[in-house]
Enzyme design. Structure first.
Site, mmCIF file in Angstrom:
data_model
loop_
_atom_site.group_PDB
_atom_site.id
_atom_site.type_symbol
_atom_site.label_atom_id
_atom_site.label_comp_id
_atom_site.label_asym_id
_atom_site.label_seq_id
_atom_site.Cartn_x
_atom_site.Cartn_y
_atom_site.Cartn_z
ATOM 1 N N HIS A 34 0.813 -1.226 0.000
ATOM 2 C CA HIS A 34 0.000 0.000 0.000
ATOM 3 C C HIS A 34 0.848 1.279 0.000
ATOM 4 C CE1 HIS A 34 -3.639 -2.227 0.372
ATOM 5 N NE2 HIS A 34 -3.383 -2.666 1.590
ATOM 6 N N ASP A 71 -3.015 -10.764 -2.301
ATOM 7 C CA ASP A 71 -3.581 -10.209 -1.066
ATOM 8 C C ASP A 71 -5.049 -9.828 -1.292
ATOM 9 O OD1 ASP A 71 -2.218 -8.721 1.606
ATOM 10 O OD2 ASP A 71 -4.067 -7.775 0.913
ATOM 11 N N HIS A 73 -6.462 -7.188 -0.380
ATOM 12 C CA HIS A 73 -6.508 -5.759 -0.694
ATOM 13 C C HIS A 73 -5.671 -5.462 -1.939
ATOM 14 C CE1 HIS A 73 -7.015 -6.046 3.764
ATOM 15 N NE2 HIS A 73 -8.038 -5.253 3.485
ATOM 16 N N ASP A 155 -4.606 -12.729 3.593
ATOM 17 C CA ASP A 155 -5.876 -12.256 4.137
ATOM 18 C C ASP A 155 -7.056 -12.492 3.195
ATOM 19 O OD1 ASP A 155 -4.748 -10.404 2.446
ATOM 20 O OD2 ASP A 155 -4.816 -8.730 3.855
#
Length: 223
Positions: A34, A71, A73, A155
């Protein structure tokens, strides 16, 4: 810790590029995907995968490096770092809508070097792997990278508290095996395509550990 995480990512690249290992996995935190070029974001201080890719280009003179990211995200930071770079490729599957709100299919990069596969909440592991096989991995293979870096976020597991996708522990091994097989085909065609993996998300520690083991076993099979 963040500096050591970046150092571990670069060391993993060194290990495979110097032929000291066939694959390498950096079990690092904080994660990195991120972090954008000008700001930290979402638990991430530095964009470790992007820095590792740039390290590979600068030190080992690679022309083409790919980061593949499963991931839950979207890795907005990696995407931002790669957006204008013709020799850097990013492929991501991720839940959408979800933090950070990026990762639409229409986000393809200034050089058509970004490949996004947004997924609805509840998408099963089998469907996610099918998406990689039919969409993302063919795009990466067509880009002919000389190194593949995995942003290995766990995740997307169905028991993770921060996401809503349906991967189970064995699915991470199956997806990793598909990535390794893609790298093997590239290596057969062009001489080499080592694989480096970096830990990203994963917030149920029990299933995180089991999923990492599944991932590492698949990496080991490439050796």
């Amino acid at each position: 810790c963040a500096l050591r995480a970046v150092g571990g990512a670069c060391l993993a690249v060194d290990k495979v590029m110097q032929q000291e290992a066939d694959t390498a996995f950096s079990l690092m935190r904080p994660p990195g995907h991120h972090a954008e070029p000008d700001r930290a974001m979402g638990f991430c201080l530095f964009s470790s995968a992007a820095i590792a890719a740039c390290h590979a280009r600068e030190i080992y003179r690679l022309s083409r490096v790919a980061v593949v990211d499963f991931d839950v995200h979207h890795g907005n930071g990696t995407q931002a770092c790669f957006w204008d770079e013709a020799g850097l490729f990013y492929a991501s599957s991720h839940q959408m809508p979800l933090f950070p709100g990026t990762g639409a299919r229409s986000e393809t990069g200034a050089q058509n070097n970004i490949f996004n596969l947004p997924l609805a909440s509840g998408t099963s592991g089998t469907e996610i792997i099918t998406g990689w096989r039919n969409d993302l991995l063919p795009a990466i293979e067509a880009a002919t990278p000389e190194l593949i870096i995995i942003s290995a976020g766990f995740d997307a597991h169905l028991l993770d508290p921060l996401g809503g996708l349906g991967m189970d522990t064995d699915d991470f091994g199956r997806l990793t095996a598909d990535i390794v097989a893609t790298a093997a085909r590239l290596a057969a065609a062009q001489g080499a395509c080592p694989v480096v993996s970096l830990l990203e998300g994963g917030y149920n520690l029990n299933v995180l550990g089991a999923s990492v083991v599944s991932h590492m076993r698949a990496l080991d099979e490439a050796c």
